[in-house]
Design an enzyme around this catalytic site. Sequence first.
Site, short mmCIF file in Angstrom:
data_model
loop_
_atom_site.label_atom_id
_atom_site.label_comp_id
_atom_site.label_asym_id
_atom_site.label_seq_id
_atom_site.Cartn_x
_atom_site.Cartn_y
_atom_site.Cartn_z
N HIS A 133 29.46 -4.25 -8.62
CA HIS A 133 29.44 -3.30 -9.74
C HIS A 133 30.70 -3.40 -10.59
O HIS A 133 30.68 -3.14 -11.79
CB HIS A 133 29.20 -1.88 -9.24
N ARG A 162 22.44 2.90 -16.38
CA ARG A 162 23.02 3.27 -15.08
C ARG A 162 23.71 4.64 -15.20
O ARG A 162 24.88 4.72 -15.54
CB ARG A 162 24.03 2.23 -14.62
N ARG A 215 17.76 5.39 -15.32
CA ARG A 215 17.68 5.35 -13.86
C ARG A 215 18.39 6.56 -13.28
O ARG A 215 19.50 6.88 -13.70
CB ARG A 215 18.34 4.07 -13.36
N GLU A 231 13.85 -3.36 -5.54
CA GLU A 231 15.10 -4.03 -5.17
C GLU A 231 15.32 -4.05 -3.66
O GLU A 231 16.37 -4.44 -3.19
CB GLU A 231 16.29 -3.42 -5.89
N ASN A 252 19.86 -8.07 -8.18
CA ASN A 252 21.16 -8.03 -7.48
C ASN A 252 20.97 -7.54 -6.04
O ASN A 252 21.44 -8.14 -5.08
CB ASN A 252 22.14 -7.09 -8.18
N ASP A 253 20.26 -6.42 -5.95
CA ASP A 253 20.04 -5.87 -4.61
C ASP A 253 18.92 -6.59 -3.88
O ASP A 253 19.00 -6.79 -2.67
CB ASP A 253 19.74 -4.36 -4.69
N ARG A 272 26.40 -8.52 -1.75
CA ARG A 272 26.51 -9.04 -3.11
C ARG A 272 27.94 -9.10 -3.62
O ARG A 272 28.23 -9.79 -4.59
CB ARG A 272 25.65 -8.19 -4.07
N CYS A 302 15.92 -6.60 -14.41
CA CYS A 302 17.16 -6.08 -15.01
C CYS A 302 18.39 -6.43 -14.17
O CYS A 302 19.47 -5.93 -14.42
CB CYS A 302 17.07 -4.59 -15.23
C1 PEP Z 1 20.08 -4.56 -9.23
O1 PEP Z 1 20.23 -4.25 -8.05
O2 PEP Z 1 19.71 -5.70 -9.60
C2 PEP Z 1 20.35 -3.59 -10.30
C3 PEP Z 1 20.06 -3.85 -11.56
O3 PEP Z 1 20.97 -2.42 -9.96
P1 PEP Z 1 22.54 -2.28 -9.60
O4 PEP Z 1 23.20 -3.57 -9.98
O5 PEP Z 1 23.06 -1.13 -10.38
O6 PEP Z 1 22.50 -2.03 -8.13
MG MG Z 2 20.46 -2.18 -7.53
#
Ligand code: PEP
Ligand code: MG
Length: 593
Positions: free
Chosen positions: A202, A309, A345, A444, A467-468, A478, A515
């Site tokens: 993040h 976010r 979200r 995710e 990402n998750d 990550r 996303c």
């Molecule tokens: C993700 O997990 O890909 C996502 C967009 O959410 P975040 O990066 O805020 O966990």
């Molecule tokens: Mg995420």
Amino acid sequence: MTGSAKTDIEENRVLTGLGVSPGIAIGELFLLNRARQPGVTHAITADEVDREVELFQEAVRLSVEQLREAKDKIIDKRMHEHLFIIDAHLLILADQMFTGDTEALIRNDLISAESALHQTLEKFQAVFDSIDDEYLRDRKADLNSVGDRLLRNLRGENVPCVRGIEKKTILGAHELSPAITMQIDREKVVGLVSDLGGRSSHTAILARSFGIPAVFGLENFSSFSSNGVPVIVDGTDGVVVVNPSNKVFKEYLEKKQALEYAEHQLLESAGLAAETLDGQRISLCCNLEFPEETEHALELGAEGVGLYRTEILFLNRPDIPTEDEQAEALGAVVARMAPHPVTIRTLDVGGEKIVPEISPHEEANPAMGLRAVRFSLQEVGLFKTQLRAILRASQHGHARVMFPMISSLSEVRACKACLEEVKTELRREKILFDEKLPVGIMVETPSAAVLADILAREVDFFAVGTNDLIQYCLAVDRGNKNVAYLYDPLHPAVLRMLRLVSEAANKAGIGACVCGEMAPDPLYALILLGLGFVELSMNALFIPAVKRILRAVRYQDAEEFVNGLSDLATKEEITAYLKIEGDKRFPGLFEIP
Ligand code: PEP
Ligand code: MG
């Protein structure tokens, strides 16, 4: 700039790490915290003494402030008898011997504030150990607790000391948390470097949304660097040059100009349609962290917000935003983006995103802990306040609500039940909102991906958080540099999960937007298109480059290209296929890793 700081570091010391936010930045280093290396003493130069003493005094001042605040917050009378513990900690901080000894060590032994504090703590601990009285010996715990607080403050882990930052500074650290990164002055901090951290952490996402070049995963950068040394950060290539020579400095200035010119040229495509050569429309939306990004995102060609976010509204403040504050902030973005959609979200705290006021629990494995909707469904009051704010914002345009980290159908139903209750409240109070507010979920977790066909019946859209999804699918943190080599968006298991989600969404006739940080990569964007995703959302800075790629290919080619991947089982096979087939079908369009 070059040669401006007195330093023992050799000229042109080049380090490679992960370029997590593109662009080139040149400035003097401000080192926020160093690697924790017990037993290792960091020497400093005479020039650095005043700064280290100042840092130590600031840490003491902050610690006193925090303890006094904690004391004021204790309103439960039954707890009052325990206030003496806080008083004992305050007494240690007021002890001239304790603070004076530490400052003397910094000045006389020329060591960093952190090293000096370690030595003072060891000395005092030894005194307590030698006392033959159980009660007094136990007071050592108070000393340790004060020591820990001071160290955290010194490293900027509680409240960072980023105030004294001068113009054109490169902020360096062993580890940069999202909370610290949130607080930087974007006018003054031009680049970020850290020993730890991955591309989809993040903190990296924040760096990109600030548009600040950043290189993470530099391993031991913080242990040998010193404040004031000139540093070049090349976030495009993941390179850092410490103490550059005049020649290297000039080369990077030229590279910086060339990159800025290329960006400027790309901007010219902002007004063009995101459409493939064979007429497939693709919706390119932006991920938003800060409401102020809205204007720029529109200029860059964003056709809506695919991911807002909201947790960012909660970070870096001493209290929780009220319903009115949230409704106002969200409503402003919804109104400015109208008629484009804004996908809001609900709170995704936990994991790396710690909001001290509301996430007090220490968890051994926070990424798999009380995060996102798991937290919201426990803190229903907080959740409903946020849902009220989102519903109120929805009357200003086209809002959509989305629930993060869904891992079961029951969670979706529980979230929707809360939403319905809140809607009933608002109707009763005659507060306007969009009765048809679309409801979606983040896909995710592997369980959500596998259950995509079932979940698709229950919601209006999916947003795929790669990402998750990659992190949980491959069991790879990550943000962890040590396992970054395993974090592979093209892993066959990831590709299979993505296909499951896209097919389930298509079959159910609902939208599915990707996303996560896969979407802005030109090659991955093409693969996502080939998998059937015609909605992508990303940091707006990347929209022009992705649009350029999508406008240069045929949808059918992308599909066929990706179909050829489905039976490949290893990374090597996949890379070889992409190289040969990519060069044949899309010559010169992007680099295959
Ligand atoms: C993700 O997990 O890909 C996502 C967009 O959410 P975040 O990066 O805020 O966990
Ligand atoms: Mg995420």
